[in-house]
Write a protein that holds these residues in place. Structure first.
Motif, short mmCIF file in Angstrom:
data_model
loop_
_atom_site.label_atom_id
_atom_site.label_comp_id
_atom_site.label_asym_id
_atom_site.label_seq_id
_atom_site.Cartn_x
_atom_site.Cartn_y
_atom_site.Cartn_z
N TYR A 1 0.80 -1.13 -0.06
CA TYR A 1 0.03 -0.13 -0.07
C TYR A 1 1.07 1.24 -0.21
O TYR A 1 0.61 2.05 -0.51
N ASN A 2 2.00 1.20 0.47
CA ASN A 2 2.94 2.27 0.74
C ASN A 2 3.53 2.64 -0.80
O ASN A 2 3.76 3.63 -1.24
N ALA A 3 3.78 1.45 -1.51
CA ALA A 3 4.48 1.41 -2.91
C ALA A 3 3.21 2.28 -3.73
O ALA A 3 3.64 2.95 -4.71
N VAL A 4 2.06 2.07 -3.44
CA VAL A 4 0.92 2.44 -4.36
C VAL A 4 1.00 4.05 -3.96
O VAL A 4 1.08 4.81 -5.07
N GLN A 5 1.06 4.35 -2.66
CA GLN A 5 1.30 5.83 -2.62
C GLN A 5 2.50 6.68 -3.46
O GLN A 5 2.29 7.54 -4.11
N ARG A 6 3.60 5.93 -3.26
CA ARG A 6 4.91 6.36 -4.06
C ARG A 6 4.40 6.58 -5.45
O ARG A 6 4.92 7.57 -6.04
N ALA A 7 3.69 5.53 -5.97
CA ALA A 7 3.54 5.44 -7.23
C ALA A 7 2.64 6.47 -7.93
O ALA A 7 2.94 7.26 -8.88
N VAL A 8 1.47 6.89 -7.00
CA VAL A 8 0.73 7.75 -7.09
C VAL A 8 1.41 9.18 -7.09
O VAL A 8 1.11 10.06 -8.11
N ALA A 9 2.19 9.29 -6.12
CA ALA A 9 2.85 10.70 -6.05
C ALA A 9 3.79 10.64 -7.06
O ALA A 9 4.04 12.05 -7.55
N ASP B 1 16.87 19.58 -4.70
CA ASP B 1 17.44 18.21 -5.24
C ASP B 1 17.66 18.21 -6.49
O ASP B 1 17.11 19.00 -7.48
N ALA B 2 18.87 17.49 -6.72
CA ALA B 2 19.28 17.46 -8.39
C ALA B 2 18.42 16.49 -9.27
O ALA B 2 17.66 15.59 -8.61
N PRO B 3 18.32 16.47 -10.25
CA PRO B 3 17.63 15.62 -11.06
C PRO B 3 17.91 14.27 -10.82
O PRO B 3 18.96 14.02 -10.74
N THR B 4 16.89 13.31 -11.10
CA THR B 4 17.33 12.05 -11.03
C THR B 4 17.52 10.98 -11.94
O THR B 4 17.22 11.57 -13.02
N GLU B 5 18.11 10.06 -12.02
CA GLU B 5 18.15 9.20 -13.18
C GLU B 5 16.91 8.60 -13.77
O GLU B 5 16.23 8.15 -12.80
N PRO B 6 16.54 8.84 -15.04
CA PRO B 6 15.42 8.28 -15.36
C PRO B 6 15.20 6.64 -15.78
O PRO B 6 16.43 6.20 -15.54
N VAL B 7 14.07 6.21 -15.84
CA VAL B 7 13.97 4.73 -16.32
C VAL B 7 14.44 4.82 -17.37
O VAL B 7 14.03 5.36 -18.70
N HIS B 8 15.69 3.91 -17.74
CA HIS B 8 15.91 3.93 -19.35
C HIS B 8 15.13 2.69 -19.91
O HIS B 8 14.89 1.75 -19.52
N GLY B 9 15.12 3.25 -21.32
CA GLY B 9 14.60 2.32 -22.48
C GLY B 9 13.35 3.09 -22.80
O GLY B 9 13.25 4.27 -22.36
N VAL C 1 8.20 1.17 -9.23
CA VAL C 1 6.76 1.78 -9.60
C VAL C 1 6.93 2.56 -10.75
O VAL C 1 8.20 3.22 -10.91
N ASP C 2 6.15 2.66 -11.66
CA ASP C 2 6.05 3.49 -12.92
C ASP C 2 4.85 3.72 -13.32
O ASP C 2 3.77 3.17 -12.73
N ALA C 3 4.52 4.96 -14.11
CA ALA C 3 3.11 5.38 -14.63
C ALA C 3 3.18 5.47 -16.05
O ALA C 3 4.40 6.41 -16.32
N PHE D 1 2.23 0.78 -12.51
CA PHE D 1 2.82 -0.57 -12.66
C PHE D 1 3.62 -0.44 -11.36
O PHE D 1 4.49 0.15 -11.17
N LEU D 2 3.34 -1.66 -10.59
CA LEU D 2 4.28 -1.90 -9.34
C LEU D 2 4.89 -3.27 -9.39
O LEU D 2 4.35 -4.28 -9.72
N LEU D 3 6.21 -3.52 -9.23
CA LEU D 3 6.74 -4.88 -9.03
C LEU D 3 7.65 -4.76 -7.60
O LEU D 3 8.38 -4.00 -7.32
#
Length: 502
Positions: free
Chosen positions: A287-295, A367-375, A391-393, A497-499
């Motif tokens: 459930y906390n991962a869902v919150q992180r995904a929504v944010a 904060d500095a920019p973060t590394e993106p999800v690659h691909g 987590v990803d959207a 999407f959560l894994l």
């Protein structure tokens, strides 16, 4: 615990322009399920983008269907329809390029990725610009007022109320927070300051859906009464008992969208452990991962206090194993005080409000920019999952490939001829995973676990929402594909999407 992942060698490139534009359009135009950007000719242009449906909020049915949400959207629509465009969006368009071709976009112009181990999600240049854009939709809101949205741990008088009385506060040397504490102490939320206000959107026993129910909804009523710039949101403890994490995620997305459409910045906070039930406690990380995904999907703040509560006595809970404990009313932020649940939450909440206040005052992003999800989400260059939880959207109406129509390896007959995104996961040990997908009607995105080949024939398992299974060491792929119903209706749209390691 994270699996020791080994990522297969692949060409690393930044997301292509259509995906970057789609995510930004989602954030700036306040769309939950955006329509595609229709462009005449061979290249992207800012004028064409502004002329497309993607720059309006008129089709955000998930928000307008909420009681009270329609009026909120009417107020926000005038701002969005003027073509308000964040500088980050303009930078993406300025990069030029042909449709469907990758465009190199600086990291600072891409949405932030929220790391699992962080207490405060990053406020990067992109996030800061997004927060200012949200606030810019409704400049008449009270910048010194926040709303409290949640259940018993939010209703509890030990949550944040102590900041209303200077005599009850010990910052233990954190003098930099005093100005922010005083700023909100001077705010007027109805007849009181926001610290001590009894919120219409927070009630003992509530799940997330309760804040959206009724006409007008409690959330809409609270927004109308106090016009808050921020909303402190914590739901999940009671939602676990409903045993429907998909409903929970959809409700959180709608709460976020209602707030954003109002010009109110949502702040999501993780829920604590459950000492009353081993089964419920096992669900807390999900459930906390869902919150992180929504944010992360909305590029708004997430506070991961759960991470800290794990390391203090009783995990910050009173004897019932559900509610947070307190040291001397909650605002004693000494070493002794920070051994208690509410004290930690109060510190992290006021820290976050301090960060937000400075960002809206045009301070540099902290904060500095973060590394993106690659691909790019294709079979040849899938999104890379480098650690768990992940987590990803994405939104299949704005990107993806329409390559796989039916997953023959799973003997599946469903028509999945809509667009899909593909993710790669590599593990060097046996791991039990839980993959989840959360969407909202009319979107219908299905989940497929594939082998190393990332083909329809390599399908191992498919499900409408969730896959839980043990994976041996090896390379796997997840295809999140758009269902097409009888009659040819393509159910594309946004998904989370959560894994996780189960």
């Amino acid at each position: 615990m994270q699996p020791n992942t080994q990522i297969a060698t692949t060409r690393r490139r930044k997301p292509s322009s259509p995906q970057a534009v789609g995510i930004i359009a989602l954030l700036i135009a306040i769309q939950a399920c955006g329509s595609g950007v229709v462009v005449e000719g061979d290249s992207w242009s800012e004028d064409a983008y502004l002329a497309s449906d993607s720059t309006t909020v008129s089709d955000v049915s998930d928000v307008s269907d909420v009681a009270g949400g329609k009026d909120i959207l009417e107020d926000a629509r005038a701002t969005a329809d003027t073509g308000m465009l964040d500088a980050a969006v303009a930078d993406v368009f300025d990069a030029g390029g042909d449709i469907g071709q990758p465009i190199e976009v600086p990291f600072e112009n891409l949405p932030a990725v929220y790391g699992h181990g962080q207490i405060h999600s990053p406020i990067t240049p992109f996030v800061a610009a997004n927060l200012r854009a949200i606030a810019g939709q409704n400049p008449e809101l009270n910048d010194d007022v926040f709303a409290k949205v949640g259940a018993s741990n939010t209703v509890n008088t030990n949550f944040i109320q102590c900041f209303s009385d200077p005599e009850r506060v010990d910052l233990d040397g954190r003098d930099g927070l005093e100005q922010t504490i005083a700023h909100f102490r001077a705010g007027l939320a109805g007849a009181t300051d926001p610290y001590v206000r009894t919120s219409l959107a927070a009630t003992v026993g509530w799940s997330a859906g309760a804040a959206l129910s009724g006409s007008p909804s409690p959330l809409a009523r609270e927004l109308a009464e106090i016009s808050p710039r921020y909303a402190l949101v914590m739901f999940g403890t009671n939602d676990i008992g409903r045993r429907n994490i998909f409903e929970y995620g959809a409700n959180l997305l709608t709460i976020a969208d209602v707030l954003i459409a109002n010009g109110t910045i949502p702040v999501f906070t993780s829920i604590p452990s459950r000492g009353d039930s081993a089964e419920a406690d096992a669900a807390v990380p999900r459930y906390n991962a869902v919150q992180r995904a929504v944010a992360q999907a909305r590029q708004v703040p997430f506070i991961n206090t759960w991470q800290e509560w794990l390391d203090i006595p009783a995990r910050g809970l009173i004897s019932d194993g559900v509610h947070l404990n307190t040291y001397q009313r909650g605002c004693i932020l000494t070493e002794a005080g920070l051994g208690f649940g509410h004290n930690i939450r109060n510190l992290r909440t006021i820290e976050l409000l301090d960060r937000l206040r400075q960002v809206l005052d045009e301070a540099a992003a902290p904060d500095a920019p973060t590394e993106p999800v690659h691909g790019d989400g294709s079979r040849s260059d899938p999104f890379l999952i480098t650690s768990l939880p992940f987590v990803d959207a994405r939104d299949t109406s704005l990107g993806g490939r329409g390559v796989i129509d039916r997953y023959t390896g799973c003997n599946a007959t469903q028509d999945e001829s809509g667009k899909e995104f593909i993710y790669r996961f590599v593990t060097d040990r046996t791991v039990r995973i839980r993959a989840l997908i959360i969407d909202r009607a009319p979107a219908d995105i299905d989940l497929h676990l594939l082998d190393h080949s990332a083909t329809a024939e390599g399908c191992i398992e498919r499900n409408h929402r969730e896959i839980v299974r043990e994976l041996a060491a090896g390379t796997y792929h997840f295809s999140l594909d758009t269902f097409v119903s009888a009659g040819g209706t393509v159910h594309s749209g946004e998904y989370l999407f959560l894994l996780l390691e189960d």
